[in-house]
Write a protein that holds these residues in place. Structure first.
Motif, PDB file in Angstrom:
ATOM      1  N   ALA A  90     -37.497  58.178 -15.705  1.00  0.00           N
ATOM      2  CA  ALA A  90     -37.067  59.407 -15.031  1.00  0.00           C
ATOM      3  C   ALA A  90     -37.571  59.430 -13.594  1.00  0.00           C
ATOM      4  O   ALA A  90     -38.215  60.395 -13.161  1.00  0.00           O
ATOM      5  CB  ALA A  90     -37.566  60.621 -15.808  1.00  0.00           C
ATOM      6  N   LEU A  91     -37.276  58.381 -12.844  1.00  0.00           N
ATOM      7  CA  LEU A  91     -37.778  58.280 -11.478  1.00  0.00           C
ATOM      8  C   LEU A  91     -37.119  59.289 -10.547  1.00  0.00           C
ATOM      9  O   LEU A  91     -37.624  59.533  -9.438  1.00  0.00           O
ATOM     10  CB  LEU A  91     -37.554  56.861 -10.953  1.00  0.00           C
ATOM     11  N   ALA A  92     -35.990  59.858 -10.962  1.00  0.00           N
ATOM     12  CA  ALA A  92     -35.307  60.887 -10.156  1.00  0.00           C
ATOM     13  C   ALA A  92     -34.826  62.016 -11.063  1.00  0.00           C
ATOM     14  O   ALA A  92     -33.730  62.538 -10.920  1.00  0.00           O
ATOM     15  CB  ALA A  92     -34.133  60.274  -9.389  1.00  0.00           C
ATOM     16  N   LEU A 120     -39.733  48.173  -9.759  1.00  0.00           N
ATOM     17  CA  LEU A 120     -40.737  47.334 -10.411  1.00  0.00           C
ATOM     18  C   LEU A 120     -40.856  45.968  -9.755  1.00  0.00           C
ATOM     19  O   LEU A 120     -41.959  45.415  -9.634  1.00  0.00           O
ATOM     20  CB  LEU A 120     -40.384  47.164 -11.892  1.00  0.00           C
ATOM     21  N   CYS A 121     -39.712  45.411  -9.328  1.00  0.00           N
ATOM     22  CA  CYS A 121     -39.720  44.051  -8.783  1.00  0.00           C
ATOM     23  C   CYS A 121     -40.013  44.030  -7.287  1.00  0.00           C
ATOM     24  O   CYS A 121     -40.915  43.312  -6.829  1.00  0.00           O
ATOM     25  CB  CYS A 121     -38.373  43.372  -9.063  1.00  0.00           C
ATOM     26  N   ASP A 122     -39.274  44.818  -6.510  1.00  0.00           N
ATOM     27  CA  ASP A 122     -39.395  44.750  -5.058  1.00  0.00           C
ATOM     28  C   ASP A 122     -40.555  45.594  -4.528  1.00  0.00           C
ATOM     29  O   ASP A 122     -41.301  45.150  -3.645  1.00  0.00           O
ATOM     30  CB  ASP A 122     -38.094  45.211  -4.392  1.00  0.00           C
ATOM     31  N   ARG A 137     -47.261  41.335 -20.006  1.00  0.00           N
ATOM     32  CA  ARG A 137     -46.145  41.530 -19.069  1.00  0.00           C
ATOM     33  C   ARG A 137     -44.829  41.587 -19.825  1.00  0.00           C
ATOM     34  O   ARG A 137     -43.924  42.339 -19.456  1.00  0.00           O
ATOM     35  CB  ARG A 137     -46.098  40.399 -18.033  1.00  0.00           C
ATOM     36  N   ALA A 138     -44.704  40.784 -20.863  1.00  0.00           N
ATOM     37  CA  ALA A 138     -43.478  40.793 -21.661  1.00  0.00           C
ATOM     38  C   ALA A 138     -43.294  42.155 -22.341  1.00  0.00           C
ATOM     39  O   ALA A 138     -42.176  42.669 -22.433  1.00  0.00           O
ATOM     40  CB  ALA A 138     -43.512  39.677 -22.704  1.00  0.00           C
ATOM     41  N   ASP A 139     -44.396  42.733 -22.831  1.00  0.00           N
ATOM     42  CA  ASP A 139     -44.318  44.062 -23.438  1.00  0.00           C
ATOM     43  C   ASP A 139     -43.835  45.096 -22.422  1.00  0.00           C
ATOM     44  O   ASP A 139     -43.006  45.955 -22.720  1.00  0.00           O
ATOM     45  CB  ASP A 139     -45.683  44.494 -23.977  1.00  0.00           C
ATOM     46  N   LEU A 140     -44.364  45.025 -21.206  1.00  0.00           N
ATOM     47  CA  LEU A 140     -43.940  45.950 -20.151  1.00  0.00           C
ATOM     48  C   LEU A 140     -42.458  45.774 -19.841  1.00  0.00           C
ATOM     49  O   LEU A 140     -41.715  46.751 -19.691  1.00  0.00           O
ATOM     50  CB  LEU A 140     -44.764  45.728 -18.886  1.00  0.00           C
ATOM     51  N   ALA A 141     -42.031  44.525 -19.736  1.00  0.00           N
ATOM     52  CA  ALA A 141     -40.622  44.253 -19.436  1.00  0.00           C
ATOM     53  C   ALA A 141     -39.723  44.804 -20.534  1.00  0.00           C
ATOM     54  O   ALA A 141     -38.685  45.417 -20.260  1.00  0.00           O
ATOM     55  CB  ALA A 141     -40.412  42.752 -19.270  1.00  0.00           C
ATOM     56  N   SER A 193     -38.153  39.112 -10.060  1.00  0.00           N
ATOM     57  CA  SER A 193     -36.754  39.520  -9.962  1.00  0.00           C
ATOM     58  C   SER A 193     -36.347  40.212 -11.258  1.00  0.00           C
ATOM     59  O   SER A 193     -37.018  40.052 -12.291  1.00  0.00           O
ATOM     60  CB  SER A 193     -35.856  38.293  -9.747  1.00  0.00           C
ATOM     61  N   PRO A 194     -35.254  40.973 -11.235  1.00  0.00           N
ATOM     62  CA  PRO A 194     -34.746  41.538 -12.485  1.00  0.00           C
ATOM     63  C   PRO A 194     -34.443  40.459 -13.532  1.00  0.00           C
ATOM     64  O   PRO A 194     -34.600  40.698 -14.730  1.00  0.00           O
ATOM     65  CB  PRO A 194     -33.474  42.270 -12.047  1.00  0.00           C
ATOM     66  N   LYS A 195     -34.036  39.272 -13.068  1.00  0.00           N
ATOM     67  CA  LYS A 195     -33.762  38.186 -14.010  1.00  0.00           C
ATOM     68  C   LYS A 195     -35.043  37.782 -14.745  1.00  0.00           C
ATOM     69  O   LYS A 195     -35.039  37.597 -15.969  1.00  0.00           O
ATOM     70  CB  LYS A 195     -33.174  36.989 -13.264  1.00  0.00           C
ATOM     71  N   GLU A 196     -36.142  37.654 -13.998  1.00  0.00           N
ATOM     72  CA  GLU A 196     -37.410  37.303 -14.642  1.00  0.00           C
ATOM     73  C   GLU A 196     -37.843  38.416 -15.603  1.00  0.00           C
ATOM     74  O   GLU A 196     -38.337  38.134 -16.702  1.00  0.00           O
ATOM     75  CB  GLU A 196     -38.504  37.084 -13.596  1.00  0.00           C
ATOM     76  N   LEU A 197     -37.670  39.669 -15.202  1.00  0.00           N
ATOM     77  CA  LEU A 197     -38.016  40.780 -16.091  1.00  0.00           C
ATOM     78  C   LEU A 197     -37.227  40.684 -17.395  1.00  0.00           C
ATOM     79  O   LEU A 197     -37.783  40.862 -18.489  1.00  0.00           O
ATOM     80  CB  LEU A 197     -37.731  42.105 -15.377  1.00  0.00           C
ATOM     81  N   GLY A 198     -35.937  40.384 -17.287  1.00  0.00           N
ATOM     82  CA  GLY A 198     -35.115  40.248 -18.493  1.00  0.00           C
ATOM     83  C   GLY A 198     -35.559  39.106 -19.377  1.00  0.00           C
ATOM     84  O   GLY A 198     -35.581  39.221 -20.606  1.00  0.00           O
ATOM     85  N   GLU A 199     -35.934  37.984 -18.744  1.00  0.00           N
ATOM     86  CA  GLU A 199     -36.409  36.835 -19.524  1.00  0.00           C
ATOM     87  C   GLU A 199     -37.704  37.177 -20.257  1.00  0.00           C
ATOM     88  O   GLU A 199     -37.889  36.794 -21.422  1.00  0.00           O
ATOM     89  CB  GLU A 199     -36.615  35.641 -18.594  1.00  0.00           C
ATOM     90  N   GLU A 200     -38.606  37.879 -19.582  1.00  0.00           N
ATOM     91  CA  GLU A 200     -39.853  38.293 -20.226  1.00  0.00           C
ATOM     92  C   GLU A 200     -39.559  39.240 -21.398  1.00  0.00           C
ATOM     93  O   GLU A 200     -40.142  39.103 -22.482  1.00  0.00           O
ATOM     94  CB  GLU A 200     -40.764  38.987 -19.203  1.00  0.00           C
TER      95      GLU A 200
END
Length: 523
Positions: free
Chosen positions: A358-360, A325-327, A384-388, A334-341
């Motif tokens: 289930a990406l794999a 999702l981030c890269d 975006r916060a809902d998605l996070a 970043s994962p940190k921003e995702l967590g904050e959201e």
């Protein structure tokens, strides 16, 4: 004998090597149980085709020597006496090499390799029940023994080495033990052997019937020793020291020891690229249940002549979902921003959107290797916060499926669950996870060195550095506790809603029986 250095202070420790799939680290674990400075070198993983995953055995060896020698040098500088060497390794990665030259004959086949998966499927109907009962795992999608048999048949030089008594086979632990002892010891341990799909849990022996069925020559099997049985003395030409090679473990088993999974019901969850949930089950194995997919029985450790068993479940998608999702997609910095959201969105039962990570594929609670991820319930009001929040909820529910599967297979709740790994650094994720499991989660302070420390603890106890594993494990600093903050009824409602999402996504409600919604409270 302890390897000391001029001017040494009375500090002692175990030189511990942790050889993982993407890199090798080494450091001295001190008599306090803490890791001294740790050195790391990455190693390459190659993908010759869509199903094959390989590594260079000599790169694994050179990386091991490099980081171990750096750790020895730092110990010398700091006056630390090295009492022994301990080894933890990636599991089920196998190789073939020449006893005379010491050189590998082929690339190593990595545990992620699936080149024989379709062929192995044909054996499931006949063999799964028998293997589950005696090995604690089904046929599965990988078979190092089948791979080796095919290489002997396909490569003239490999077949010649076998005929002439020069061919050696082993997993990464066997390869490194052989090299570290100057070719004196060709052996493996239960925590590594079990992952090959060839170890008889209650007999501490190879499953020769199954291994022979795969066409593997039994004369190539390494000697089976207990994890702490000792593997001779290190060759000074390898590491510059001659001390006992005192213990060898599979990496997840070593991590379970370091994170306190010593008695029945004590468990760990390590969040990395994927997530592993392991729990100790005592000196009698808790065998897999036919109605719970993906939970495997295995030797947690074999200490002396006593096997201590464990259960393990795994999902391949945790940190990999955040990285994607981030890269890859760039939806969050970043994962940190995702967590904050995600932390900005309150918990609400039945909240949309929903993310199934289930990406794999899916392993637990049902086996759907072909499954893909889904993101549903989007509206024009979705933020975006809902998605996070949906992403963290999905990861936490998937891990909770593992925890439920292991607890249901044990037949008892977890008595303690410690968590670690890079992704566990997300406070929002840990709060969601505690709510969904109904368990207090202790995030340990140094999970990155868990495998390194766990096998060192086993070696140190064998060498008299500590009186018991319990002594050294319980002496380590305690971590932050995340307590559940929702009621049992709210938890049951959220888990039921997740079950409905899985049924809709996987399209087979018969495979998802309703789980007992009672909270999993420790004794």
């Amino acid at each position: 004998m302890t390897q000391t250095f001029p001017g040494a202070a009375p500090r002692r420790g175990v030189l511990s090597i942790d050889e993982g799939t993407t890199g090798t680290r080494a450091g001295v674990v001190l008599d306090s149980g803490a890791a001294h400075e740790v050195f790391y070198r990455s190693i390459k993983v190659s993908h010759p085709d869509d199903l094959s995953v390989e590594q260079d055995p000599m790169e694994i060896w050179s990386a091991t020597v490099e980081v171990a020698r750096r750790a020895v040098g730092r110990a010398r500088e700091d006056g630390i006496g090295i009492t022994a060497v301990a080894l933890s390794t990636q599991r089920a990665t196998a190789m073939l090499w020449d006893r005379a030259t010491g050189q590998p004959l082929l690339p190593a086949v990595v545990w992620q390799d699936r080149r024989h998966a379709q062929e192995l499927t044909a054996y499931e109907a006949e063999w799964d029940a028998a293997l589950l009962a005696r090995q604690g795992r089904p046929v599965g999608a990988r078979a190092p023994f089948l791979w080796a048999a095919r290489q002997i048949a396909a490569h003239r030089e490999v077949a010649a080495a076998h005929r002439e008594g020069r061919l050696l086979f082993g997993t990464v632990d066997t390869w490194l033990i052989w090299r570290l002892t100057g070719g004196a010891v060709h052996a493996t341990t239960p925590t590594n052997a079990a992952s090959t799909g060839g170890y008889l849990l209650e007999r501490h022996a190879w499953d020769e019937e199954w291994i022979s069925h795969l066409g593997f020559p039994l004369d190539l099997l390494p000697e089976l020793r207990s994890d702490d049985a000792g593997f001779g003395t290190t060759d000074p030409a390898a590491l510059g020291i001659a001390v006992p090679l005192a213990a060898s473990m599979g990496d997840q088993h070593a991590a379970l020891v370091a994170l306190g999974g010593l008695a029945a019901g004590q468990g760990m969850c390590v969040y990395g690229t994927g997530a592993f949930v392991d729990a100790a089950t005592g000196t009698a194995p808790a065998l897999p249940r036919p109605d719970i997919s993906g939970v495997l029985a295995q030797p947690g450790r074999r200490q002396g002549d006593i096997s201590h068993y464990s259960l393990e479940a795994y999902t391949s998608t945790a940190g990999s979902a955040l990285r994607w999702l981030c890269d890859d997609l760039g939806l969050f910095a970043s994962p940190k921003e995702l967590g904050e959201e995600a932390g900005r969105v309150p918990t609400r039962p039945g909240r949309t959107p929903r993310f199934v990570p289930a990406l794999a594929g899916v392993r637990t609670p049902v086996w759907h290797p072909e499954a893909t991820a889904s993101l549903t319930g989007l509206t024009l009001a979705t933020t975006r916060a809902d998605l996070a929040r949906a992403v963290l909820d999905g990861i936490a529910h998937s891990v909770c499926d593992l925890i439920d599967g292991v607890a249901d297979t044990m037949g008892t709740p977890f008595t303690r669950l410690r968590v670690g790994g890079g992704v566990s650094g997300s406070d929002p994720l840990m709060r969601i996870q505690a709510d969904l499991t109904g368990l207090p989660l202790e995030r340990v302070s140094d999970s990155a060195t868990a495998s390194l420390r766990g096998t060192a603890y086993l070696a140190g106890v064998a060498q008299g550095l500590w009186s018991s594993l319990e002594e050294v494990v319980e002496a380590q600093p305690h971590g932050r506790i995340f307590e559940p903050s929702i009621t049992a009824a709210e938890r049951a409602e959220q888990r039921s809603a997740w079950r409905d999402v899985l049924i809709a996504h996987l399209g087979d409600p018969a495979l998802l029986p309703l789980k007992n919604p009672e909270p999993r409270t420790p004794h």
